[in-house]
Design an enzyme around this catalytic site. Structure first.
Site, PDB file in Angstrom:
ATOM      1  N   ASP A 105       0.813  -1.216   0.000  1.00 35.67           N
ATOM      2  CA  ASP A 105       0.000   0.000   0.000  1.00 35.67           C
ATOM      3  C   ASP A 105       0.849   1.269   0.000  1.00 35.67           C
ATOM      4  OD1 ASP A 105      -2.339  -1.691   0.285  1.00 35.67           O
ATOM      5  OD2 ASP A 105      -1.659  -1.977   2.342  1.00 35.67           O
ATOM      6  N   GLU A 106       1.970   1.219  -0.687  1.00 36.87           N
ATOM      7  CA  GLU A 106       2.866   2.380  -0.750  1.00 36.87           C
ATOM      8  C   GLU A 106       2.420   3.393  -1.794  1.00 36.87           C
ATOM      9  OE1 GLU A 106       3.971  -0.733  -1.146  1.00 36.87           O
ATOM     10  OE2 GLU A 106       5.451  -1.188   0.401  1.00 36.87           O
ATOM     11  N   LYS A 115       2.073   2.291  -5.155  1.00 41.57           N
ATOM     12  CA  LYS A 115       2.804   1.838  -6.354  1.00 41.57           C
ATOM     13  C   LYS A 115       2.012   2.145  -7.617  1.00 41.57           C
ATOM     14  CE  LYS A 115       2.872  -2.393  -4.582  1.00 41.57           C
ATOM     15  NZ  LYS A 115       2.545  -2.233  -3.178  1.00 41.57           N
ATOM     16  N   ASN A 119      -5.349 -10.348  -3.939  1.00 42.33           N
ATOM     17  CA  ASN A 119      -5.077  -9.797  -2.604  1.00 42.33           C
ATOM     18  C   ASN A 119      -4.551  -8.365  -2.745  1.00 42.33           C
ATOM     19  OD1 ASN A 119      -2.799 -10.863  -3.868  1.00 42.33           O
ATOM     20  ND2 ASN A 119      -1.835 -11.593  -1.995  1.00 42.33           N
ATOM     21  N   HIS A 141      -4.697  -1.853  -6.230  1.00 46.34           N
ATOM     22  CA  HIS A 141      -4.006  -0.660  -6.700  1.00 46.34           C
ATOM     23  C   HIS A 141      -5.027   0.421  -7.000  1.00 46.34           C
ATOM     24  CE1 HIS A 141      -0.228  -2.944  -8.274  1.00 46.34           C
ATOM     25  NE2 HIS A 141      -0.551  -3.246  -7.051  1.00 46.34           N
ATOM     26  N   THR A 193      -5.854 -12.014   3.430  1.00 51.15           N
ATOM     27  CA  THR A 193      -6.998 -11.362   2.786  1.00 51.15           C
ATOM     28  C   THR A 193      -8.118 -12.381   2.508  1.00 51.15           C
ATOM     29  OG1 THR A 193      -6.002 -11.721   0.615  1.00 51.15           O
ATOM     30  CG2 THR A 193      -5.553  -9.609   1.669  1.00 51.15           C
ATOM     31  N   GLY A 211     -11.020  -3.316   3.253  1.00 54.38           N
ATOM     32  CA  GLY A 211     -11.585  -2.250   4.084  1.00 54.38           C
ATOM     33  C   GLY A 211     -10.998  -2.197   5.483  1.00 54.38           C
TER      34      GLY A 211
HETATM   35  P1  IMP Z   1      -2.468 -13.072   1.756  1.00 54.14           P
HETATM   36  O1  IMP Z   1      -1.618 -12.451   0.699  1.00 54.14           O
HETATM   37  O2  IMP Z   1      -3.947 -12.868   1.538  1.00 54.14           O
HETATM   38  O3  IMP Z   1      -2.121 -14.510   2.009  1.00 54.14           O
HETATM   39  O4  IMP Z   1      -2.152 -12.309   3.154  1.00 54.14           O
HETATM   40  C1  IMP Z   1      -0.883 -12.413   3.788  1.00 54.14           C
HETATM   41  C2  IMP Z   1      -0.484 -11.079   4.395  1.00 54.14           C
HETATM   42  O5  IMP Z   1      -0.202 -10.145   3.363  1.00 54.14           O
HETATM   43  C3  IMP Z   1      -1.563 -10.428   5.264  1.00 54.14           C
HETATM   44  O6  IMP Z   1      -0.934  -9.764   6.342  1.00 54.14           O
HETATM   45  C4  IMP Z   1      -2.204  -9.419   4.329  1.00 54.14           C
HETATM   46  O7  IMP Z   1      -2.796  -8.358   5.028  1.00 54.14           O
HETATM   47  C5  IMP Z   1      -0.994  -8.967   3.539  1.00 54.14           C
HETATM   48  N1  IMP Z   1      -1.325  -8.459   2.200  1.00 54.14           N
HETATM   49  C6  IMP Z   1      -1.678  -9.185   1.120  1.00 54.14           C
HETATM   50  N2  IMP Z   1      -1.888  -8.384   0.063  1.00 54.14           N
HETATM   51  C7  IMP Z   1      -1.655  -7.131   0.471  1.00 54.14           C
HETATM   52  C8  IMP Z   1      -1.659  -5.853  -0.198  1.00 54.14           C
HETATM   53  O8  IMP Z   1      -1.906  -5.722  -1.395  1.00 54.14           O
HETATM   54  N3  IMP Z   1      -1.345  -4.794   0.595  1.00 54.14           N
HETATM   55  C9  IMP Z   1      -1.013  -4.909   1.900  1.00 54.14           C
HETATM   56  N4  IMP Z   1      -0.978  -6.065   2.554  1.00 54.14           N
HETATM   57  C10 IMP Z   1      -1.287  -7.175   1.846  1.00 54.14           C
END
Ligand code: IMP
Length: 424
Positions: A13-14, A16, A38, A41, A128, A302
């Site tokens: 969430d920088e 990008k 997950n 953008h 997610t 959210g």
């Molecule tokens: P997963 O990618 O759904 O398996 O989640 C693993 C970890 O990565 C969790 O802490 C999520 O909150 C984090 N995460 C996954 N996708 C993002 C993203 O696009 N932005 C920020 N955190 C993410």
């Protein structure tokens, strides 16, 4: 700039999307190389906001070929819904190509993601719940179904029969859940999704190599970020892919010597969603201010993001393992009202000082940040587009980031809009 990687240097969430969007105009192809839906953008174009999950941000330019590379995991229903949603808003997806080697997220992956998190209880990762981890696990276990399997009904059913037997046994016997119907999956994947996705399936590696040979500009767009990387992140609180620069090669089929720039995106403070260590985390009113001013709620789920001060120890690590050639600092304007701004320059634990990231996770969990405090600028930066118009204090912050990371800051973001960007 034939092949450029843009990736996150923090926990995601920088911003990008903003940087890839800026470079998008000069690109011939924009490639997603890992992750799945997950990611989220957000790109603001002429006041209109687009929240993309699976589609490469280059989709918003009709001169760009958007590519979903082999390293991505795809939920076909989500891909089709996203295509429909952007098409409705007048964006053409005609040029989109999807790697036949990308793995698919299947209904049991979603169910298993939810169940594993539930069983982990207070140790949950905070995923997610999109099935990302289970899909990558099956890829590594060599029982995944790939996009190309949509083109071969016999193979698709053969593979699904084998895998579903095991998944249903786990769902029923371990998690006490209802089994997933083979007929339903076949009807959805082969009946509904395959006819729509088939025309997009392509040899994306061949396409990218040909583009490279023809001197075309290629942008490789990272999702998530360095410290969510399966190998280099804060394991186990990570995602299941490699957002770091090496992942751009494996996930696209371009070789390391074909990449000539790696742009790291860093927010002027830190955020994190989900569980895991966060040395500079703020739980006070400054943290709340960052959430409010930065609208720090997940694009995707959210969820309120955790916030903290900028961390130069993490940035140094990100600069090295990604061999960053340039930095983009985003959301500087969020810090506008602060009287002073803290930057973590090292960690401390039991009298020991760490100038680099400790390799042991237990140490990283316990370290305390050592801060340098800089004066704030307390004025509105959102209209600034030239570097010498930035307040002196903001320029000092940027100079400190450059000096300690040894990476030039090429861009500074001062707001969500396409134009709210200062080239340094
Ligand atoms: P997963 O990618 O759904 O398996 O989640 C693993 C970890 O990565 C969790 O802490 C999520 O909150 C984090 N995460 C996954 N996708 C993002 C993203 O696009 N932005 C920020 N955190 C993410």
């Amino acid at each position: 700039m034939p092949a450029t990687v843009v990736l996150g240097t923090q926990w995601g969430d920088e911003g990008k999307g903003k940087v890839t969007d800026l470079l998008g105009a000069e690109m011939d192809a924009v490639v997603r190389y890992q992750g799945g839906h997950n990611a989220g953008h957000t790109i603001v174009v002429e006041g209109e906001s687009f929240a993309l999950q699976l589609l490469p941000s280059g989709i918003l330019y009709d001169t760009v070929t958007p590519v979903i590379g082999n390293g991505v995991v795809i939920d076909p229903s989500v891909l089709l819904a996203e295509i429909e949603a952007v098409e409705k808003r007048g964006v053409s997806t005609e040029k989109l190509i999807v790697s036949g080697s990308a793995h698919m997220i299947m209904p049991y992956h979603l169910e298993l993601d939810r169940m594993t998190e539930r069983f982990l209880g207070k140790n949950k990762l905070g995923t997610t719940k999109r099935g990302i981890g289970p899909a990558y696990a099956d890829k590594a276990s060599r029982i995944g179904l790939r996009i190309q399997d949509l083109l071969d009904e016999k193979i698709f059913i053969q593979k699904l029969e084998v895998v579903l037997k095991e998944k249903n046994a786990i769902l029923a016997k371990v998690y006490n859940r209802l089994p997933i119907s083979l007929d339903q999956v076949v009807s959805d994947y082969l009946g509904k999704y395959a006819p729509k996705i088939s025309p997009m399936i392509a040899d994306t590696v061949g396409f990218l190599q040909q583009s490279y040979a023809n001197n075309k500009n290629i942008l490789l767009e990272g999702a998530q970020a360095t410290f969510l990387d399966l190998d280099h992140g804060t394991y186990p609180f990570v995602t299941s892919s490699n957002p770091t620069a090496g992942g751009a090669c494996t996930g696209s089929g371009l070789g390391p010597r074909q990449i000539d720039a790696v742009i790291g995106v860093a927010k002027a403070y830190l955020t994190r969603v989900g569980s895991g260590p966060f040395p500079t985390e703020l739980t006070d009113e400054v943290g709340d201010l960052l959430v409010d001013r930065g609208h720090e709620y997940g694009t995707n789920t959210g969820r309120r993001r955790r916030t903290g001060w900028f961390d130069l120890v993490l940035l140094g690590q990100a600069a090295r393992i990604n061999s960053l050639s340039e930095l983009a600092i985003t959301k500087l304007d969020v810090l506008d009202p602060l009287e002073s701004v803290k930057v973590c320059v090292a960690y401390e634990l039991d009298g020991d000082r760490f100038d680099t990231m400790p390799y042991h996770q237990s140490t990283f969990h316990k370290v305390k940040p050592v801060y340098e405090e800089l004066p704030g600028w307390q004025c509105d930066t959102t209209h600034i587009t030239e570097s010498d118009k930035l307040p002196k204090e903001a320029r000092e912050l940027i100079a400190l980031i450059e000096e300690r990371s040894s990476v030039h800051v090429g861009y500074v973001g001062t707001g969500p809009g396409r134009d709210q960007l200062v080239r340094m």
